[in-house]
Design an enzyme around this catalytic site. Structure first.
Site, PDB file in Angstrom:
ATOM      1  N   ASP A 139     -10.975   2.316  -3.615  1.00  0.00           N
ATOM      2  CA  ASP A 139     -11.248   1.021  -3.006  1.00  0.00           C
ATOM      3  C   ASP A 139     -12.666   0.537  -3.325  1.00  0.00           C
ATOM      4  O   ASP A 139     -13.608   1.333  -3.404  1.00  0.00           O
ATOM      5  CB  ASP A 139     -11.117   1.099  -1.484  1.00  0.00           C
ATOM      6  CG  ASP A 139      -9.675   1.228  -1.022  1.00  0.00           C
ATOM      7  OD1 ASP A 139      -8.771   1.079  -1.865  1.00  0.00           O
ATOM      8  OD2 ASP A 139      -9.456   1.479   0.173  1.00  0.00           O
ATOM      9  N   ASP A 160       0.827  -1.201   0.000  1.00  0.00           N
ATOM     10  CA  ASP A 160       0.000   0.000   0.000  1.00  0.00           C
ATOM     11  C   ASP A 160       0.867   1.259   0.000  1.00  0.00           C
ATOM     12  O   ASP A 160       2.101   1.176   0.092  1.00  0.00           O
ATOM     13  CB  ASP A 160      -0.929  -0.016   1.219  1.00  0.00           C
ATOM     14  CG  ASP A 160      -2.316   0.513   0.897  1.00  0.00           C
ATOM     15  OD1 ASP A 160      -2.430   1.352  -0.024  1.00  0.00           O
ATOM     16  OD2 ASP A 160      -3.284   0.099   1.567  1.00  0.00           O
TER      17      ASP A 160
END
Length: 409
Positions: free
Chosen positions: A224, A163
Protein backbone atom coordinates in the site's frame (compact mmCIF):
# COMPACT_ATOMS: atom_id res chain seq x y z
CA UNK A 1 -22.90 -24.26 -38.23
CA UNK A 2 -24.27 -22.28 -35.29
CA UNK A 3 -20.86 -20.85 -34.52
CA UNK A 4 -20.49 -19.65 -38.11
CA UNK A 5 -23.89 -17.98 -37.92
CA UNK A 6 -23.00 -16.36 -34.59
CA UNK A 7 -19.71 -14.98 -35.95
CA UNK A 8 -21.47 -13.60 -39.05
CA UNK A 9 -24.24 -12.06 -36.93
CA UNK A 10 -21.82 -10.33 -34.57
CA UNK A 11 -19.72 -9.01 -37.46
CA UNK A 12 -22.80 -7.38 -38.93
CA UNK A 13 -23.93 -5.99 -35.60
CA UNK A 14 -20.50 -4.42 -34.97
CA UNK A 15 -21.49 -1.63 -37.35
CA UNK A 16 -24.58 -0.67 -35.40
CA UNK A 17 -25.24 1.00 -32.06
CA UNK A 18 -26.57 -2.21 -30.49
CA UNK A 19 -23.21 -3.98 -30.66
CA UNK A 20 -22.34 -3.68 -26.98
CA UNK A 21 -25.81 -4.82 -25.94
CA UNK A 22 -25.58 -7.91 -28.15
CA UNK A 23 -22.12 -8.76 -26.80
CA UNK A 24 -23.47 -8.58 -23.24
CA UNK A 25 -26.38 -10.85 -24.13
CA UNK A 26 -24.06 -13.39 -25.73
CA UNK A 27 -21.80 -13.27 -22.67
CA UNK A 28 -24.77 -14.02 -20.44
CA UNK A 29 -26.07 -16.86 -22.61
CA UNK A 30 -22.73 -18.59 -23.02
CA UNK A 31 -21.17 -17.83 -19.64
CA UNK A 32 -18.26 -15.60 -20.69
CA UNK A 33 -15.44 -16.24 -18.25
CA UNK A 34 -13.03 -13.46 -19.18
CA UNK A 35 -13.75 -9.81 -18.43
CA UNK A 36 -13.54 -8.24 -21.92
CA UNK A 37 -15.76 -5.36 -20.83
CA UNK A 38 -14.19 -2.83 -23.18
CA UNK A 39 -13.39 -0.51 -20.25
CA UNK A 40 -10.23 1.23 -19.03
CA UNK A 41 -8.62 1.14 -22.46
CA UNK A 42 -6.15 3.63 -20.99
CA UNK A 43 -5.23 3.72 -17.28
CA UNK A 44 -8.16 4.93 -15.13
CA UNK A 45 -7.85 8.40 -13.63
CA UNK A 46 -9.67 9.72 -10.60
CA UNK A 47 -9.75 10.25 -6.85
CA UNK A 48 -9.70 7.58 -4.15
CA UNK A 49 -10.33 8.03 -0.43
CA UNK A 50 -8.10 5.57 1.37
CA UNK A 51 -4.56 6.96 1.76
CA UNK A 52 -5.74 10.43 2.81
CA UNK A 53 -8.95 9.72 4.70
CA UNK A 54 -8.85 6.03 5.76
CA UNK A 55 -12.20 5.30 7.42
CA UNK A 56 -13.19 8.95 7.82
CA UNK A 57 -15.46 9.01 4.80
CA UNK A 58 -19.02 10.19 4.26
CA UNK A 59 -21.56 11.12 1.66
CA UNK A 60 -20.69 14.80 2.10
CA UNK A 61 -16.98 14.12 1.57
CA UNK A 62 -17.58 12.16 -1.63
CA UNK A 63 -19.86 14.84 -3.03
CA UNK A 64 -17.42 17.61 -2.10
CA UNK A 65 -14.53 15.83 -3.81
CA UNK A 66 -16.69 15.37 -6.90
CA UNK A 67 -17.45 19.10 -6.86
CA UNK A 68 -13.74 19.98 -6.67
CA UNK A 69 -12.75 17.54 -9.42
CA UNK A 70 -15.05 19.50 -11.71
CA UNK A 71 -14.54 23.07 -10.45
CA UNK A 72 -10.75 22.88 -10.10
CA UNK A 73 -10.20 21.48 -13.60
CA UNK A 74 -9.32 17.85 -12.86
CA UNK A 75 -12.21 16.51 -14.92
CA UNK A 76 -11.05 18.56 -17.89
CA UNK A 77 -7.71 16.68 -18.02
CA UNK A 78 -9.18 13.19 -17.58
CA UNK A 79 -9.87 12.47 -13.91
CA UNK A 80 -13.31 10.87 -13.83
CA UNK A 81 -13.66 8.27 -11.04
CA UNK A 82 -14.60 9.19 -7.48
CA UNK A 83 -13.91 6.08 -5.41
CA UNK A 84 -14.98 5.15 -1.90
CA UNK A 85 -12.72 2.69 -0.08
CA UNK A 86 -13.16 0.48 3.00
CA UNK A 87 -15.45 1.39 5.95
CA UNK A 88 -18.45 2.62 3.97
CA UNK A 89 -20.64 -0.32 4.98
CA UNK A 90 -22.89 -1.04 7.91
CA UNK A 91 -21.61 -3.91 10.08
CA UNK A 92 -24.54 -6.13 9.08
CA UNK A 93 -26.24 -7.06 5.84
CA UNK A 94 -29.98 -6.54 5.38
CA UNK A 95 -32.48 -9.28 6.17
CA UNK A 96 -32.23 -10.24 2.47
CA UNK A 97 -28.46 -10.54 2.68
CA UNK A 98 -27.65 -7.32 0.83
CA UNK A 99 -24.79 -4.99 1.64
CA UNK A 100 -25.91 -1.65 3.01
CA UNK A 101 -24.09 1.62 3.72
CA UNK A 102 -23.47 3.05 7.15
CA UNK A 103 -26.68 5.04 7.71
CA UNK A 104 -24.90 7.82 9.59
CA UNK A 105 -22.16 8.40 7.02
CA UNK A 106 -24.37 7.77 3.97
CA UNK A 107 -27.90 8.68 5.08
CA UNK A 108 -29.32 8.86 1.55
CA UNK A 109 -27.84 5.56 0.37
CA UNK A 110 -25.37 4.72 -2.34
CA UNK A 111 -27.77 5.14 -5.24
CA UNK A 112 -28.16 8.80 -4.28
CA UNK A 113 -24.36 9.20 -4.07
CA UNK A 114 -23.94 7.61 -7.50
CA UNK A 115 -26.65 9.84 -8.96
CA UNK A 116 -24.91 12.94 -7.62
CA UNK A 117 -21.51 11.87 -8.95
CA UNK A 118 -23.06 11.05 -12.34
CA UNK A 119 -24.75 14.47 -12.41
CA UNK A 120 -21.27 15.99 -12.40
CA UNK A 121 -20.26 13.92 -15.41
CA UNK A 122 -18.12 11.64 -13.22
CA UNK A 123 -18.24 7.97 -12.24
CA UNK A 124 -18.51 6.25 -8.86
CA UNK A 125 -16.10 3.66 -7.51
CA UNK A 126 -16.75 1.42 -4.52
CA UNK A 127 -14.82 -1.05 -2.36
CA UNK A 128 -15.49 -4.66 -1.38
CA UNK A 129 -13.48 -7.66 -0.24
CA UNK A 130 -13.41 -11.18 -1.66
CA UNK A 131 -13.06 -12.67 1.84
CA UNK A 132 -15.44 -13.09 4.76
CA UNK A 133 -14.61 -9.58 6.06
CA UNK A 134 -13.01 -6.46 4.62
CA UNK A 135 -9.59 -5.40 5.86
CA UNK A 136 -11.32 -3.08 8.35
CA UNK A 137 -13.71 -5.80 9.53
CA UNK A 138 -16.89 -5.05 7.59
CA UNK A 139 -18.93 -7.69 5.71
CA UNK A 140 -16.99 -9.42 2.95
CA UNK A 141 -18.32 -10.64 -0.37
CA UNK A 142 -17.55 -14.35 0.17
CA UNK A 143 -20.71 -16.34 -0.42
CA UNK A 144 -22.47 -13.33 -1.98
CA UNK A 145 -20.61 -12.78 -5.25
CA UNK A 146 -23.59 -12.46 -7.57
CA UNK A 147 -25.80 -10.73 -5.03
CA UNK A 148 -23.19 -8.07 -4.30
CA UNK A 149 -22.34 -7.46 -7.94
CA UNK A 150 -26.07 -7.08 -8.68
CA UNK A 151 -26.38 -4.66 -5.77
CA UNK A 152 -23.50 -2.52 -7.02
CA UNK A 153 -24.97 -2.50 -10.53
CA UNK A 154 -28.38 -1.44 -9.19
CA UNK A 155 -26.77 1.48 -7.37
CA UNK A 156 -25.04 2.66 -10.55
CA UNK A 157 -21.48 1.81 -9.51
CA UNK A 158 -18.89 2.21 -12.31
CA UNK A 159 -15.70 0.89 -10.68
CA UNK A 160 -15.10 -1.90 -8.17
CA UNK A 161 -11.97 -2.32 -6.05
CA UNK A 162 -12.04 -5.88 -4.67
CA UNK A 163 -9.58 -6.45 -1.83
CA UNK A 164 -8.25 -9.81 -0.63
CA UNK A 165 -8.25 -9.73 3.18
CA UNK A 166 -9.61 -12.57 5.33
CA UNK A 167 -9.57 -15.04 2.47
CA UNK A 168 -7.54 -17.96 1.15
CA UNK A 169 -4.96 -16.52 -1.23
CA UNK A 170 -4.19 -19.89 -2.82
CA UNK A 171 -7.78 -19.98 -4.10
CA UNK A 172 -7.67 -16.59 -5.86
CA UNK A 173 -7.24 -18.26 -9.25
CA UNK A 174 -10.77 -19.60 -8.79
CA UNK A 175 -12.40 -16.90 -6.65
CA UNK A 176 -11.58 -13.76 -8.62
CA UNK A 177 -12.71 -15.30 -11.95
CA UNK A 178 -16.03 -16.17 -10.24
CA UNK A 179 -16.47 -12.48 -9.49
CA UNK A 180 -15.58 -11.67 -13.10
CA UNK A 181 -18.42 -13.92 -14.26
CA UNK A 182 -20.77 -12.29 -11.73
CA UNK A 183 -19.84 -8.82 -13.03
CA UNK A 184 -20.45 -9.94 -16.61
CA UNK A 185 -23.89 -11.19 -15.63
CA UNK A 186 -24.98 -7.82 -14.24
CA UNK A 187 -24.88 -6.35 -17.75
CA UNK A 188 -23.47 -3.09 -16.33
CA UNK A 189 -20.02 -1.87 -17.41
CA UNK A 190 -17.96 -1.84 -14.19
CA UNK A 191 -14.18 -1.42 -14.15
CA UNK A 192 -12.73 -4.28 -12.10
CA UNK A 193 -9.71 -3.62 -9.86
CA UNK A 194 -8.28 -6.72 -8.14
CA UNK A 195 -5.92 -7.16 -5.20
CA UNK A 196 -5.20 -10.69 -6.42
CA UNK A 197 -1.43 -10.51 -7.17
CA UNK A 198 -0.56 -8.30 -4.19
CA UNK A 199 -2.09 -10.58 -1.58
CA UNK A 200 -0.65 -13.70 -3.18
CA UNK A 201 2.81 -12.12 -3.31
CA UNK A 202 2.60 -11.24 0.39
CA UNK A 203 2.07 -14.96 1.05
CA UNK A 204 4.95 -15.96 -1.25
CA UNK A 205 2.57 -17.36 -3.90
CA UNK A 206 3.67 -16.51 -7.44
CA UNK A 207 0.71 -14.90 -9.25
CA UNK A 208 -0.32 -15.94 -12.74
CA UNK A 209 -0.35 -12.43 -14.20
CA UNK A 210 -1.76 -13.56 -17.54
CA UNK A 211 -4.76 -15.11 -15.79
CA UNK A 212 -5.14 -11.97 -13.68
CA UNK A 213 -5.18 -9.86 -16.86
CA UNK A 214 -7.95 -12.03 -18.33
CA UNK A 215 -10.19 -11.28 -15.35
CA UNK A 216 -9.30 -7.79 -14.12
CA UNK A 217 -8.92 -4.36 -15.69
CA UNK A 218 -6.23 -3.48 -13.19
CA UNK A 219 -4.51 -5.18 -10.32
CA UNK A 220 -2.48 -4.22 -7.29
CA UNK A 221 0.88 -5.99 -7.28
CA UNK A 222 2.55 -4.84 -4.10
CA UNK A 223 2.44 -2.78 -0.91
CA UNK A 224 0.00 0.00 0.00
CA UNK A 225 1.00 3.60 -0.64
CA UNK A 226 1.62 6.02 2.23
CA UNK A 227 2.29 9.75 2.47
CA UNK A 228 6.07 9.63 2.58
CA UNK A 229 8.74 9.42 -0.11
CA UNK A 230 10.26 6.31 1.43
CA UNK A 231 7.13 4.35 0.56
CA UNK A 232 7.09 5.79 -2.97
CA UNK A 233 10.69 4.65 -3.51
CA UNK A 234 9.98 1.24 -1.97
CA UNK A 235 7.16 0.63 -4.45
CA UNK A 236 9.24 1.93 -7.39
CA UNK A 237 12.02 -0.46 -6.37
CA UNK A 238 9.69 -3.45 -6.30
CA UNK A 239 8.16 -2.59 -9.66
CA UNK A 240 11.58 -2.28 -11.25
CA UNK A 241 12.81 -5.54 -9.76
CA UNK A 242 9.71 -7.45 -10.90
CA UNK A 243 8.97 -5.71 -14.20
CA UNK A 244 9.78 -8.74 -16.34
CA UNK A 245 6.97 -10.69 -14.66
CA UNK A 246 4.44 -7.84 -14.81
CA UNK A 247 4.95 -6.17 -18.19
CA UNK A 248 3.83 -9.08 -20.45
CA UNK A 249 0.34 -8.98 -18.92
CA UNK A 250 -0.17 -5.23 -19.43
CA UNK A 251 -2.10 -3.87 -22.41
CA UNK A 252 -5.16 -1.84 -23.37
CA UNK A 253 -7.73 -2.46 -20.62
CA UNK A 254 -5.19 -4.37 -18.46
CA UNK A 255 -3.01 -2.37 -16.09
CA UNK A 256 -0.62 -2.91 -13.23
CA UNK A 257 -1.52 -0.67 -10.26
CA UNK A 258 1.29 0.53 -7.95
CA UNK A 259 -1.38 2.28 -5.84
CA UNK A 260 -2.57 5.80 -5.23
CA UNK A 261 -0.94 9.16 -5.97
CA UNK A 262 0.04 11.14 -2.87
CA UNK A 263 1.08 14.27 -4.76
CA UNK A 264 0.13 17.28 -2.62
CA UNK A 265 -0.12 15.37 0.65
CA UNK A 266 2.13 16.37 3.53
CA UNK A 267 5.29 14.29 3.41
CA UNK A 268 6.41 14.84 -0.19
CA UNK A 269 8.32 17.82 -1.59
CA UNK A 270 7.66 19.29 -5.01
CA UNK A 271 10.52 17.29 -6.54
CA UNK A 272 9.43 14.07 -4.84
CA UNK A 273 5.88 14.59 -6.06
CA UNK A 274 7.16 14.99 -9.62
CA UNK A 275 9.07 11.73 -9.23
CA UNK A 276 5.92 9.81 -8.37
CA UNK A 277 3.88 11.37 -11.16
CA UNK A 278 6.60 10.82 -13.76
CA UNK A 279 7.30 7.17 -12.89
CA UNK A 280 3.57 6.36 -12.65
CA UNK A 281 3.16 7.82 -16.16
CA UNK A 282 6.05 5.75 -17.49
CA UNK A 283 4.60 2.61 -15.87
CA UNK A 284 1.17 3.23 -17.47
CA UNK A 285 -0.25 3.15 -13.94
CA UNK A 286 -3.76 4.24 -12.98
CA UNK A 287 -3.69 7.85 -11.78
CA UNK A 288 -5.82 7.74 -8.63
CA UNK A 289 -5.27 10.78 -6.44
CA UNK A 290 -5.68 10.43 -2.68
CA UNK A 291 -5.65 13.92 -1.25
CA UNK A 292 -7.86 16.67 0.14
CA UNK A 293 -8.82 18.79 -2.84
CA UNK A 294 -10.46 21.35 -0.53
CA UNK A 295 -7.07 22.51 0.76
CA UNK A 296 -4.55 21.92 -1.96
CA UNK A 297 -1.38 23.77 -3.03
CA UNK A 298 -1.22 25.24 -6.51
CA UNK A 299 2.07 23.49 -7.29
CA UNK A 300 0.50 20.09 -6.62
CA UNK A 301 -2.49 20.86 -8.83
CA UNK A 302 -0.10 21.89 -11.61
CA UNK A 303 1.69 18.54 -11.36
CA UNK A 304 -1.52 16.49 -11.33
CA UNK A 305 -3.00 18.46 -14.22
CA UNK A 306 0.12 18.36 -16.39
CA UNK A 307 -1.37 17.48 -19.74
CA UNK A 308 1.97 16.47 -21.27
CA UNK A 309 2.74 13.92 -18.57
CA UNK A 310 -0.87 12.71 -18.60
CA UNK A 311 -0.57 12.20 -22.38
CA UNK A 312 2.32 9.80 -21.74
CA UNK A 313 0.29 7.93 -19.14
CA UNK A 314 -2.71 7.70 -21.47
CA UNK A 315 -0.75 6.82 -24.62
CA UNK A 316 -2.80 4.56 -26.87
CA UNK A 317 0.09 2.19 -27.62
CA UNK A 318 -0.76 0.75 -24.19
CA UNK A 319 2.82 -0.23 -23.40
CA UNK A 320 4.05 -0.27 -19.82
CA UNK A 321 7.47 1.35 -19.57
CA UNK A 322 10.39 -0.16 -17.71
CA UNK A 323 13.49 0.66 -15.74
CA UNK A 324 16.32 0.44 -18.27
CA UNK A 325 19.20 1.46 -15.98
CA UNK A 326 19.81 1.18 -12.24
CA UNK A 327 22.86 2.73 -10.62
CA UNK A 328 23.73 3.27 -6.99
CA UNK A 329 21.79 6.53 -6.74
CA UNK A 330 20.35 7.03 -10.20
CA UNK A 331 18.01 5.19 -12.53
CA UNK A 332 16.46 5.66 -15.96
CA UNK A 333 12.93 4.67 -16.94
CA UNK A 334 11.66 4.62 -20.53
CA UNK A 335 8.36 4.04 -22.33
CA UNK A 336 7.76 3.74 -26.09
CA UNK A 337 4.87 5.84 -27.38
CA UNK A 338 2.37 5.48 -30.21
CA UNK A 339 3.92 8.22 -32.36
CA UNK A 340 7.33 6.55 -32.39
CA UNK A 341 8.83 8.75 -29.69
CA UNK A 342 10.05 7.61 -26.27
CA UNK A 343 9.24 9.15 -22.88
CA UNK A 344 12.07 8.90 -20.39
CA UNK A 345 12.46 9.78 -16.72
CA UNK A 346 15.89 10.42 -15.18
CA UNK A 347 15.39 9.76 -11.46
CA UNK A 348 18.04 10.70 -8.90
CA UNK A 349 18.02 9.52 -5.28
CA UNK A 350 21.23 11.46 -4.54
CA UNK A 351 21.35 14.24 -1.95
CA UNK A 352 23.00 16.61 -4.38
CA UNK A 353 22.24 18.00 -7.83
CA UNK A 354 24.07 16.13 -10.53
CA UNK A 355 24.30 15.30 -14.23
CA UNK A 356 22.53 12.23 -15.56
CA UNK A 357 22.46 10.77 -19.05
CA UNK A 358 20.53 8.20 -21.07
CA UNK A 359 21.84 6.82 -24.34
CA UNK A 360 19.32 6.45 -27.15
CA UNK A 361 20.21 2.78 -27.41
CA UNK A 362 19.49 2.33 -23.68
CA UNK A 363 15.97 3.77 -23.94
CA UNK A 364 15.12 2.01 -27.20
CA UNK A 365 15.11 5.01 -29.51
CA UNK A 366 15.72 3.83 -33.12
CA UNK A 367 17.64 6.91 -34.20
CA UNK A 368 20.93 8.65 -33.53
CA UNK A 369 19.30 12.10 -33.54
CA UNK A 370 16.25 13.28 -31.60
CA UNK A 371 14.56 16.38 -30.30
CA UNK A 372 13.80 16.61 -26.57
CA UNK A 373 10.76 18.15 -24.93
CA UNK A 374 10.83 18.76 -21.14
CA UNK A 375 7.40 17.66 -19.93
CA UNK A 376 7.46 19.44 -16.57
CA UNK A 377 9.02 22.68 -17.83
CA UNK A 378 6.89 22.59 -21.01
CA UNK A 379 9.70 23.64 -23.28
CA UNK A 380 11.67 22.28 -26.21
CA UNK A 381 15.31 21.57 -25.41
CA UNK A 382 16.62 21.21 -28.95
CA UNK A 383 18.37 18.34 -30.72
CA UNK A 384 20.49 15.65 -29.11
CA UNK A 385 22.72 13.04 -30.71
CA UNK A 386 23.12 9.51 -29.37
CA UNK A 387 22.26 10.47 -25.79
CA UNK A 388 20.27 12.86 -23.61
CA UNK A 389 21.84 14.60 -20.61
CA UNK A 390 20.33 16.77 -17.88
CA UNK A 391 20.95 18.18 -14.42
CA UNK A 392 18.67 16.48 -11.88
CA UNK A 393 17.72 17.75 -8.42
CA UNK A 394 18.20 15.69 -5.24
CA UNK A 395 15.34 13.16 -4.96
CA UNK A 396 14.21 14.61 -8.25
CA UNK A 397 13.36 13.77 -11.82
CA UNK A 398 13.72 15.15 -15.32
CA UNK A 399 11.10 13.82 -17.71
CA UNK A 400 11.40 14.35 -21.44
CA UNK A 401 9.88 13.09 -24.65
CA UNK A 402 12.47 12.14 -27.25
CA UNK A 403 11.25 12.31 -30.84
CA UNK A 404 13.45 10.79 -33.58
CA UNK A 405 14.70 13.13 -36.27
CA UNK A 406 14.69 11.65 -39.75
CA UNK A 407 18.23 11.53 -41.00
CA UNK A 408 19.06 12.42 -44.60
CA UNK A 409 20.74 9.66 -46.63
Amino acid sequence: MFRRFLSFFLAKMAACKFYIVIINVVALLFGAKSLNNGLARTPPMGWMAWVKFRCYISEDLVKTMADHIVSAGYKDVGYEYVSIDDCWMAHNRTAWGELQPNPTAFPNGMKAVADYVHSKGLKLGIYADIGIRTCAGFPGTAGHFQQDMDTFASWGVDYLKLDGCNSVEAQFGTLYPEVTVALNKTGRPIVFSCNWPADQTFKHIKPNYMQVAENCNLWRSWWDMDTNFGRVKYIIDWMGQNQDDIIPAVGCGKWNDPDQLVVGDQGLTVDESKVQFAIWAIMAAPLQMSNDLRDFPDWAREILQNREVIAVNQDKLCKMGRRVFKGEETEVWARPLYDGSVAIALFSRAQYRGTMFASFEMVGLPSSMATARDLFEHKDLGKYQDMFTAEVNPNGVVMVKLTPVKELP
